[in-house]
Design a protein around this motif. Structure first.
Motif, short mmCIF file in Angstrom:
data_model
loop_
_atom_site.label_atom_id
_atom_site.label_comp_id
_atom_site.label_asym_id
_atom_site.label_seq_id
_atom_site.Cartn_x
_atom_site.Cartn_y
_atom_site.Cartn_z
N VAL A 144 5.93 -3.88 5.64
CA VAL A 144 5.76 -2.99 4.50
C VAL A 144 4.28 -2.60 4.39
N PRO A 145 3.95 -1.33 4.50
CA PRO A 145 2.54 -0.93 4.35
C PRO A 145 2.02 -1.22 2.95
N VAL A 146 0.79 -1.72 2.90
CA VAL A 146 0.16 -2.08 1.63
C VAL A 146 -1.06 -1.22 1.35
N VAL A 147 -1.85 -0.94 2.39
CA VAL A 147 -3.05 -0.13 2.23
C VAL A 147 -3.14 0.84 3.41
N ALA A 148 -4.00 1.85 3.24
CA ALA A 148 -4.27 2.80 4.32
C ALA A 148 -5.75 2.72 4.69
N VAL A 149 -6.01 2.76 5.98
CA VAL A 149 -7.39 2.71 6.50
C VAL A 149 -7.64 3.97 7.31
N GLU A 150 -8.72 4.66 7.00
CA GLU A 150 -9.05 5.90 7.72
C GLU A 150 -9.89 5.57 8.95
N ARG A 151 -9.41 6.03 10.11
CA ARG A 151 -10.13 5.84 11.37
C ARG A 151 -10.02 7.11 12.20
N ALA A 152 -11.15 7.69 12.50
CA ALA A 152 -11.21 8.86 13.39
C ALA A 152 -10.24 9.95 12.96
N GLY A 153 -10.19 10.20 11.66
CA GLY A 153 -9.36 11.28 11.16
C GLY A 153 -7.89 10.97 11.01
N ARG A 154 -7.49 9.73 11.25
CA ARG A 154 -6.10 9.33 11.06
C ARG A 154 -6.05 8.15 10.08
N TYR A 155 -4.94 8.09 9.36
CA TYR A 155 -4.76 7.02 8.37
C TYR A 155 -3.78 5.99 8.93
N HIS A 156 -4.30 4.78 9.12
CA HIS A 156 -3.50 3.68 9.63
C HIS A 156 -3.01 2.84 8.45
N GLN A 157 -1.71 2.60 8.41
CA GLN A 157 -1.13 1.84 7.31
C GLN A 157 -1.00 0.37 7.73
N LEU A 158 -1.59 -0.51 6.92
CA LEU A 158 -1.61 -1.96 7.21
C LEU A 158 -0.66 -2.69 6.28
N ASP A 159 -0.01 -3.74 6.82
CA ASP A 159 0.85 -4.56 5.98
C ASP A 159 0.05 -5.70 5.36
N ARG A 160 0.71 -6.64 4.75
CA ARG A 160 0.04 -7.73 4.03
C ARG A 160 -0.72 -8.67 4.96
N TYR A 161 -0.43 -8.61 6.26
CA TYR A 161 -1.14 -9.44 7.22
C TYR A 161 -2.26 -8.68 7.93
N GLY A 162 -2.46 -7.42 7.56
CA GLY A 162 -3.48 -6.62 8.21
C GLY A 162 -3.03 -5.97 9.49
N VAL A 163 -1.75 -6.03 9.81
CA VAL A 163 -1.21 -5.43 11.03
C VAL A 163 -0.91 -3.96 10.78
N THR A 164 -1.32 -3.12 11.72
CA THR A 164 -1.04 -1.68 11.60
C THR A 164 0.44 -1.43 11.82
N VAL A 165 1.07 -0.80 10.83
CA VAL A 165 2.49 -0.54 10.88
C VAL A 165 2.77 0.84 11.48
N THR A 166 2.03 1.82 11.01
CA THR A 166 2.18 3.19 11.48
C THR A 166 0.91 3.95 11.16
N ASP A 167 0.80 5.16 11.65
CA ASP A 167 -0.39 5.96 11.35
C ASP A 167 0.00 7.44 11.33
#
Length: 258
Positions: free
Chosen positions: A132-155
């Motif tokens: 389940v994505p919890v936060v979004a992190v912006e990297r090189a113009g794309r938003y990576h969605q991280l779950d509660r463990y910090g794992v990228t789920v999708t972007d």
């Protein structure tokens, strides 16, 4: 005289003769033969039953995989789940290694856990629990969605409107600041979490929350969440804190506003 002694040592009339009798030829052996044949027949019957069961399970076309069902997927396409599972149609159900299939599925970034079930006689059911994505992190113009463990789920190219952004030096599952920020978010009550616009974590002990209404909350380290939330609510309801733009609850014993 000899005849008299012989008659005295003989058996008295009407008494059984105590001397053992010679066994009749073939008597005991003949009694044992039916038992031996019965044991042989039972053994052959058991072997036949076991052979039939083994053939049905392993060699026949009666109990083989004919269909694969997938449930619990939203982020990961069903076709990719099935392809990653690698379950061959026609495989005998008993030969299916459920553990290895689950391990393959859990290597997908969208999958947190997977359960593979046999549904006799011919169906395999895959139950997926996605991250389940919890936060979004912006990297090189794309938003990576991280779950509660910090794992990228999708972007994707655009920011997910329902997720707060995370600002950290090295966002990821091994970054202590990232994990501290995610722990803080996980401890927030639902009402406060939905108002969260962004999170900054310069260190594990320095987490700052930015709400959608413009309020900044200096949270500090993870922990004592219920106490900090009560202080925030009390300050926002008071005249002194109603107009505050920043509330510092990093040390609940010394709360400050500005």
């Amino acid at each position: 005289m000899n005849e008299a002694r012989t008659s005295r040592r003989g058996t008295a009339p009407g008494r059984p003769d105590p001397r053992p009798r010679e066994p009749e030829p073939g008597g005991a052996a003949a009694g044992r033969r039916p038992h031996r044949w019965k044991a042989v027949c039972v053994a052959l019957l058991v072997i036949g039953v076991l052979g039939t069961v083994a053939w049905v399970l392993l060699g026949s076309r009666l109990l083989v995989v004919r269909s694969v069902e997938v449930t619990g997927t939203e982020l990961a396409p069903r076709d990719r789940i099935v392809a990653t599972a690698g379950i061959r149609l026609g495989l005998p159900m008993v030969r299916l290694g459920t553990g290895s299939v689950e391990a393959r599925l859990e290597r997908l970034r969208e999958v947190e856990s997977a359960t593979v079930e046999r549904q006799w006689p011919a169906t395999v059911r895959i139950v997926v629990r996605e991250r389940v994505p919890v936060v979004a992190v912006e990297r090189a113009g794309r938003y990576h969605q991280l779950d509660r463990y910090g794992v990228t789920v999708t972007d994707g190219p655009s920011r997910p409107p329902a997720l707060p952004t995370l600002s950290a030096a090295s966002p990821g599952p091994t970054d202590a600041s990232t994990l501290a920020a995610l722990k803080v978010i996980g401890e927030l009550p639902g009402g406060l979490r939905t108002r969260l616009h962004g999170v900054e974590a310069s260190s594990p002990d320095t987490v700052t929350l930015r709400l959608r209404d413009g309020l900044t909350v200096v949270w500090g380290a993870a922990g004592r969440s219920a106490e900090k939330v009560r202080l925030i609510d009390a300050l926002r309801a008071s005249p002194a804190g109603r107009d505050a733009r920043t509330i510092d609850v990093s040390s609940p014993e010394f709360v400050t506003t500005r």
